[in-house]
Design a protein around this motif. Structure first.
Motif, short mmCIF file in Angstrom:
data_model
loop_
_atom_site.label_atom_id
_atom_site.label_comp_id
_atom_site.label_asym_id
_atom_site.label_seq_id
_atom_site.Cartn_x
_atom_site.Cartn_y
_atom_site.Cartn_z
N LEU A 225 54.88 38.72 -4.42
CA LEU A 225 53.56 38.80 -3.84
C LEU A 225 53.17 40.24 -3.53
CD1 LEU A 225 53.81 38.06 -0.14
CD2 LEU A 225 55.43 36.90 -1.57
N ASP A 226 51.87 40.43 -3.36
CA ASP A 226 51.37 41.73 -2.93
C ASP A 226 51.91 41.99 -1.53
OD1 ASP A 226 49.83 42.18 -5.23
OD2 ASP A 226 48.12 41.09 -4.40
N HIS A 227 52.29 43.24 -1.27
CA HIS A 227 52.83 43.57 0.04
C HIS A 227 51.69 44.02 0.95
CE1 HIS A 227 55.90 45.69 2.72
NE2 HIS A 227 56.04 44.40 2.86
N THR A 228 50.85 43.04 1.28
CA THR A 228 49.74 43.26 2.21
C THR A 228 49.86 42.23 3.34
OG1 THR A 228 48.25 41.71 1.11
CG2 THR A 228 48.22 44.02 0.34
N ASP B 253 56.37 51.25 -4.98
CA ASP B 253 55.31 52.09 -5.55
C ASP B 253 54.07 51.27 -5.92
OD1 ASP B 253 56.92 54.31 -5.24
OD2 ASP B 253 57.51 54.40 -7.36
N ASN B 254 54.27 50.00 -6.28
CA ASN B 254 53.17 49.13 -6.71
C ASN B 254 52.73 48.15 -5.62
OD1 ASN B 254 52.67 49.94 -9.54
ND2 ASN B 254 54.85 49.46 -9.73
N PRO C 226 69.48 33.15 5.97
CA PRO C 226 68.22 33.85 6.23
C PRO C 226 67.34 33.96 4.99
CG PRO C 226 70.09 35.09 7.10
CD PRO C 226 70.65 33.99 6.26
N ILE C 227 66.05 33.93 5.22
CA ILE C 227 65.07 34.24 4.18
C ILE C 227 65.08 35.76 4.02
CG2 ILE C 227 62.59 34.24 3.66
CD1 ILE C 227 62.49 31.53 5.17
N ILE C 228 64.93 36.23 2.78
CA ILE C 228 65.10 37.65 2.49
C ILE C 228 63.83 38.23 1.88
CG2 ILE C 228 66.41 39.28 1.04
CD1 ILE C 228 68.72 37.24 1.16
N GLU C 229 63.54 39.47 2.26
CA GLU C 229 62.51 40.25 1.58
C GLU C 229 63.26 41.17 0.62
OE1 GLU C 229 60.72 42.48 4.74
OE2 GLU C 229 60.66 40.70 6.00
N ARG C 230 62.80 41.28 -0.62
CA ARG C 230 63.48 42.13 -1.59
C ARG C 230 62.49 43.11 -2.21
NH1 ARG C 230 66.79 39.48 -6.53
NH2 ARG C 230 64.68 38.83 -7.14
N TYR C 231 62.96 44.35 -2.34
CA TYR C 231 62.14 45.44 -2.88
C TYR C 231 62.97 46.28 -3.84
CZ TYR C 231 59.82 44.55 1.63
OH TYR C 231 59.23 43.96 2.71
N THR C 232 62.31 46.86 -4.81
CA THR C 232 62.89 47.94 -5.62
C THR C 232 61.95 49.14 -5.43
OG1 THR C 232 61.60 47.38 -7.59
CG2 THR C 232 63.79 46.31 -7.36
N PRO C 233 62.41 50.35 -5.73
CA PRO C 233 61.48 51.49 -5.63
C PRO C 233 60.20 51.28 -6.45
CG PRO C 233 63.72 52.30 -5.81
CD PRO C 233 63.78 50.80 -6.03
N GLN C 234 60.32 50.65 -7.62
CA GLN C 234 59.14 50.40 -8.45
C GLN C 234 58.19 49.42 -7.77
OE1 GLN C 234 62.39 50.00 -9.50
NE2 GLN C 234 62.56 51.92 -10.63
N MET C 235 58.75 48.40 -7.12
CA MET C 235 57.90 47.44 -6.41
C MET C 235 57.21 48.12 -5.24
SD MET C 235 60.44 44.16 -6.46
CE MET C 235 59.44 43.16 -5.39
#
Length: 149
Positions: free
Chosen positions: A98-101, A138-139, A127-136
């Motif tokens: 999803l969009d990170h808004t 940036d976008n 636990p429910i997890i939030e996952r990010y990469t540097p590319q994500m």
């Protein structure tokens, strides 16, 4: 809502922890401090960053809620303070991109119960997890991972 299913491996992680009430300000400050540490220690590029709320604020007093920001690291990395080392247990997850808004995250949480039911998912006690990469990052994207059977 688009859903994918992933089996995540057990992993060694380096993490920072905040103890106290969950909130956008606290989580954002912890994430920014952690990203600086990860960049200084050469574990940010090509990384996977996990945000893991460890406690249910409906059960745990808000001042005792733990929120971890982690990066998956190799088993040989010598982790420097103030980071801690731990293990991520892995397992099967339903993954939602999803969009990170604020709006997209709020809508996600407002619709997640119906999505779980519609997709016949059986939730695991993890636990429910939030996952990010540097590319994500940036976008302005993030993934929410729901632990399933």
């Amino acid at each position: 809502m688009k859903i994918t299913i992933e089996e995540l491996p057990e992993s060694r992680i380096a993490y920072f922890r905040n103890v106290g009430e969950y909130g956008e300000k606290q989580n954002k400050e912890l994430m920014e401090t952690f990203k600086k540490w990860a960049k200084l220690n050469d574990v940010f590029d090509n990384s996977t960053i996990l945000g893991i709320p460890q406690d249910n604020p409906e059960i745990t007093p808000k001042e005792e809620c733990r929120y971890d920001v982690c990066v998956v690291i190799n088993k040989d990395l010598n982790v420097k303070k103030p980071a801690h080392v731990g293990e991520f247990s892995g397992g099967k997850y339903a993954v939602f991109l999803l969009d990170h808004t604020k709006e997209a995250v709020r809508d996600f949480w407002g619709n997640i119960s119906s999505e779980i039911e519609r997709n016949n998912l059986s939730i695991r006690e993890q636990p429910i997890i939030e996952r990010y990469t540097p590319q994500m990052i940036d976008n302005h994207l993030c993934e929410i991972l729901i632990p399933i059977q």
